[in-house]
Design a protein around this motif. Structure first.
Motif, mmCIF file in Angstrom:
data_model
loop_
_atom_site.group_PDB
_atom_site.id
_atom_site.type_symbol
_atom_site.label_atom_id
_atom_site.label_comp_id
_atom_site.label_asym_id
_atom_site.label_seq_id
_atom_site.Cartn_x
_atom_site.Cartn_y
_atom_site.Cartn_z
ATOM 1 N N ALA A 127 0.834 -1.207 0.000
ATOM 2 C CA ALA A 127 0.000 0.000 0.000
ATOM 3 C C ALA A 127 0.867 1.254 0.000
ATOM 4 O O ALA A 127 0.545 2.248 -0.670
ATOM 5 N N ILE A 128 1.972 1.219 0.742
ATOM 6 C CA ILE A 128 2.907 2.346 0.751
ATOM 7 C C ILE A 128 3.456 2.581 -0.653
ATOM 8 O O ILE A 128 3.706 3.726 -1.057
ATOM 9 N N ARG A 129 3.598 1.520 -1.402
ATOM 10 C CA ARG A 129 4.121 1.614 -2.761
ATOM 11 C C ARG A 129 3.018 1.890 -3.783
ATOM 12 O O ARG A 129 3.254 1.837 -4.984
ATOM 13 N N GLY A 130 1.811 2.113 -3.285
ATOM 14 C CA GLY A 130 0.708 2.488 -4.157
ATOM 15 C C GLY A 130 -0.078 1.335 -4.725
ATOM 16 O O GLY A 130 -0.860 1.509 -5.663
ATOM 17 N N VAL A 131 0.091 0.146 -4.157
ATOM 18 C CA VAL A 131 -0.610 -1.043 -4.647
ATOM 19 C C VAL A 131 -1.568 -1.521 -3.569
ATOM 20 O O VAL A 131 -1.151 -1.893 -2.463
ATOM 21 N N LYS A 132 -2.851 -1.537 -3.851
ATOM 22 C CA LYS A 132 -3.845 -2.011 -2.900
ATOM 23 C C LYS A 132 -4.156 -3.478 -3.187
ATOM 24 O O LYS A 132 -4.788 -3.808 -4.184
#
Length: 220
Positions: free
Chosen positions: A34-39
């Motif tokens: 999520a921090i890397r923009g992937v949910k």
């Protein structure tokens, strides 16, 4: 291998790699992604690990470097559903991983199954060093008798320090988790951890310099 999935290969492989390389829980990996923009849900990541590990292991074994013929063989303990299971492992004289096998029981047949697997997927050793385990000694003797082999047995505890130290990498990767709930899940996860460990020891025939890039190449 990755057709029909909502996420691209790069995302799936990265999440699986995080599990094997750093011993994170699935929820921690979900947060990191999520921090890397992937949910992506932690349960989905768990399914990816279960699904793709055997395929990655199959590809790894095609490109695994040969090991030496003087082995150190030992077993360590892994808890599955609150019960101890036994992880048989062997390394060669240089410390390269020969093979591994998770079993539910510690007995002669388990040691024999591991020995047969290790030989079939690698090379027949000329000598195997073991501790005082009677099951390991008996397994080698039975193999020699049935296959007319002459594998030497040496029982010297301090010479097995190299494999006992090598156990620590695997144990460290699972010590932070809540433990395994299913045997097959444990077996596949441990296979992935072993793969990453072997890549770190440069046992994969690859021109990739980083561990991650070499691991990613298995999915190509």
């Amino acid at each position: 291998m990755f057709k029909g999935y909502c996420f691209p290969k790069s995302i799936i492989v990265q999440a699986v790699y995080f599990k094997f390389r750093f011993g994170l829980s699935y929820r921690e990996i979900e947060e990191l992604m999520a921090i890397r923009g992937v949910k992506v849900d932690h349960a989905t990541i768990q399914r990816w690990v279960f699904k793709f590990t055997p395929l990655l292991e199959k590809e790894f074994r095609k490109r695994k470097k040969s090991v030496g013929r003087r082995w150190r063989m030992d077993e360590t303990y892994v808890k599955v559903r609150g019960k101890w299971c036994y992880l048989y492992r062997a390394v060669d004289k240089q410390g390269n991983t020969v093979d591994f096998l998770l079993t539910k029981r510690r007995k002669r047949m388990s040691a024999q199954s591991f020995l047969i697997k290790a030989i079939e997927k690698n090379v027949k050793p000329e000598l195997v060093n073991i501790d005082k385990s009677g099951s390991n000694k008996h397994a080698i003797r039975i193999y020699n008798k049935r296959s007319l082999s002459t594998i030497q047995i040496r029982q010297c505890k301090y010479l097995n320090n190299i494999v006992e130290q090598d156990h620590r990498f695997v144990k460290k990767r699972i010590s932070r988790s809540l433990g395994f709930k299913e045997f097959e899940s444990a077996r596949r996860t441990l296979s992935g951890i072993e793969i990453v460990h072997m890549i770190g020891k440069e046992q994969l025939i690859s021109k990739k310099k980083s561990i991650y890039k070499a691991f990613y190449s298995l999915a190509s």
